[in-house]
Design an enzyme around this catalytic site. Structure first.
Site, short mmCIF file in Angstrom:
data_model
loop_
_atom_site.label_atom_id
_atom_site.label_comp_id
_atom_site.label_asym_id
_atom_site.label_seq_id
_atom_site.Cartn_x
_atom_site.Cartn_y
_atom_site.Cartn_z
N GLY A 173 -8.18 -5.95 -0.63
CA GLY A 173 -7.90 -7.05 -1.55
C GLY A 173 -7.86 -6.59 -3.00
O GLY A 173 -8.49 -5.59 -3.37
N ASN A 174 -7.12 -7.32 -3.81
CA ASN A 174 -7.02 -7.00 -5.23
C ASN A 174 -6.64 -8.25 -6.01
O ASN A 174 -6.00 -9.16 -5.47
CB ASN A 174 -6.02 -5.86 -5.48
CG ASN A 174 -4.88 -5.85 -4.49
OD1 ASN A 174 -3.93 -6.61 -4.63
ND2 ASN A 174 -4.99 -5.03 -3.45
N THR A 204 -8.62 0.76 -7.78
CA THR A 204 -8.39 1.21 -6.42
C THR A 204 -9.67 1.73 -5.78
O THR A 204 -10.55 2.28 -6.47
CB THR A 204 -7.30 2.32 -6.39
OG1 THR A 204 -6.96 2.61 -5.04
CG2 THR A 204 -7.77 3.58 -7.08
N GLY A 205 -9.79 1.54 -4.47
CA GLY A 205 -10.88 2.13 -3.71
C GLY A 205 -12.25 1.55 -3.96
O GLY A 205 -13.25 2.18 -3.60
N HIS A 252 -7.00 -9.93 2.40
CA HIS A 252 -6.84 -9.58 3.81
C HIS A 252 -7.78 -10.47 4.62
O HIS A 252 -8.60 -9.98 5.39
CB HIS A 252 -7.18 -8.11 4.05
CG HIS A 252 -6.44 -7.15 3.19
ND1 HIS A 252 -6.90 -5.87 2.93
CD2 HIS A 252 -5.25 -7.26 2.53
CE1 HIS A 252 -6.03 -5.25 2.15
NE2 HIS A 252 -5.04 -6.07 1.89
N GLU A 277 -1.87 -1.61 -5.16
CA GLU A 277 -0.93 -2.73 -5.09
C GLU A 277 -0.53 -3.21 -6.48
O GLU A 277 0.07 -4.28 -6.63
CB GLU A 277 -1.55 -3.90 -4.31
CG GLU A 277 -1.92 -3.60 -2.88
CD GLU A 277 -0.72 -3.45 -1.96
OE1 GLU A 277 0.42 -3.35 -2.47
OE2 GLU A 277 -0.92 -3.44 -0.74
N HIS A 292 -4.47 -11.19 -3.97
CA HIS A 292 -4.02 -10.64 -2.68
C HIS A 292 -5.24 -10.38 -1.81
O HIS A 292 -6.16 -9.66 -2.23
CB HIS A 292 -3.24 -9.35 -2.90
CG HIS A 292 -2.96 -8.58 -1.65
ND1 HIS A 292 -2.45 -9.16 -0.50
CD2 HIS A 292 -3.13 -7.26 -1.35
CE1 HIS A 292 -2.32 -8.24 0.43
NE2 HIS A 292 -2.73 -7.08 -0.06
N HIS A 338 -0.49 -7.56 7.27
CA HIS A 338 -1.11 -7.13 6.03
C HIS A 338 -2.04 -8.17 5.43
O HIS A 338 -3.22 -7.91 5.25
CB HIS A 338 0.01 -6.76 5.04
CG HIS A 338 -0.44 -6.08 3.80
ND1 HIS A 338 0.42 -5.42 2.96
CD2 HIS A 338 -1.66 -5.96 3.22
CE1 HIS A 338 -0.24 -4.92 1.94
NE2 HIS A 338 -1.52 -5.25 2.07
#
Length: 207
Positions: free
Chosen positions: A23-24, A38-39, A90, A69, A88, A156
């Site tokens: 997710g972001n 990220t990460g 998941h 993303e 975004h 996704h």
């Protein structure tokens, strides 16, 4: 704004919309966007880890490495001036929905079971599977977002946009709730018909 963004991230993790480092989230500022790195898990982000990127060029301002993303987020901002936040996730039921074999790319992913979902989401169009983080996925998503506030990314997750973080988060929460109903009912429940959906947008009485 960075502290506010971090609080939304923690809420998303606590409510099960994301897990691990998935997710972001991003929010538009003046010509730039603040985005999660990220990460990193959203459960314990710190404000200083949020990354600032230029919307026009994609260049990182200062330090940090943005979510992979980021290209998709930037495409969303470039496609519509009214988009101020992108979320975004998941989330389990929406991801399960995105993996169903009978989905058709570009078509509505599931029926609307409640007036709230029908009014706020309308139709959730399916984006064909493309590699996460790719420019191809970003371009495809941007095309769908020109006429919709949310999309389902095949195999996704979901992406929602809004005028602020609250409205974008509400969208992905609504999608997850409707997907849970759809899966629980095995796709056999009574959904709202087209007339019932249209009636939600009719004003009662005269002015």
């Amino acid at each position: 704004m960075k502290s506010e963004l971090v609080e939304y991230c923690k809420t998303m993790y606590a409510t099960g919309l994301v897990s691990s480092s998935g997710g972001n989230v991003s929010v538009r500022c003046e010509g730039t966007a603040l985005i999660t790195p990220t990460g990193r898990s959203l459960r314990n982000l710190r404000p200083e880890e949020i990354v600032e990127i230029d919307i026009a060029s994609g260049r990182v301002i200062g330090e940090g490495k943005p979510s992979k993303e980021a290209t998709m987020h930037l495409a969303a901002y470039r496609s519509r001036d009214d988009v101020r936040a992108v979320v975004h996730v998941h989330s389990p039921c929406a991801v399960s929905l995105s993996c169903l074999k009978d989905l058709v790319d570009g078509e509505d992913a599931m029926p609307a079971y409640t007036p709230g979902y029908a009014a706020r989401i309308g139709r959730l169009l399916v984006v064909p599977y493309l590699r996460p983080g790719s420019s191809e996925l970003a371009k495809e998503v941007a095309g769908f977002l020109r006429s919709h506030d949310a999309v389902l990314l095949r195999n996704h997750g979901t992406l929602g946009v809004g005028r602020d973080l609250d409205s974008a988060l509400n969208i992905v929460e609504d999608i997850e709730a409707n997907a849970r109903i759809h899966i629980t009912l095995g796709g056999t429940g009574r959904a709202l018909c087209e007339d019932e959906r249209r009636s939600l947008f009719r004003r009662e009485g005269g002015a």
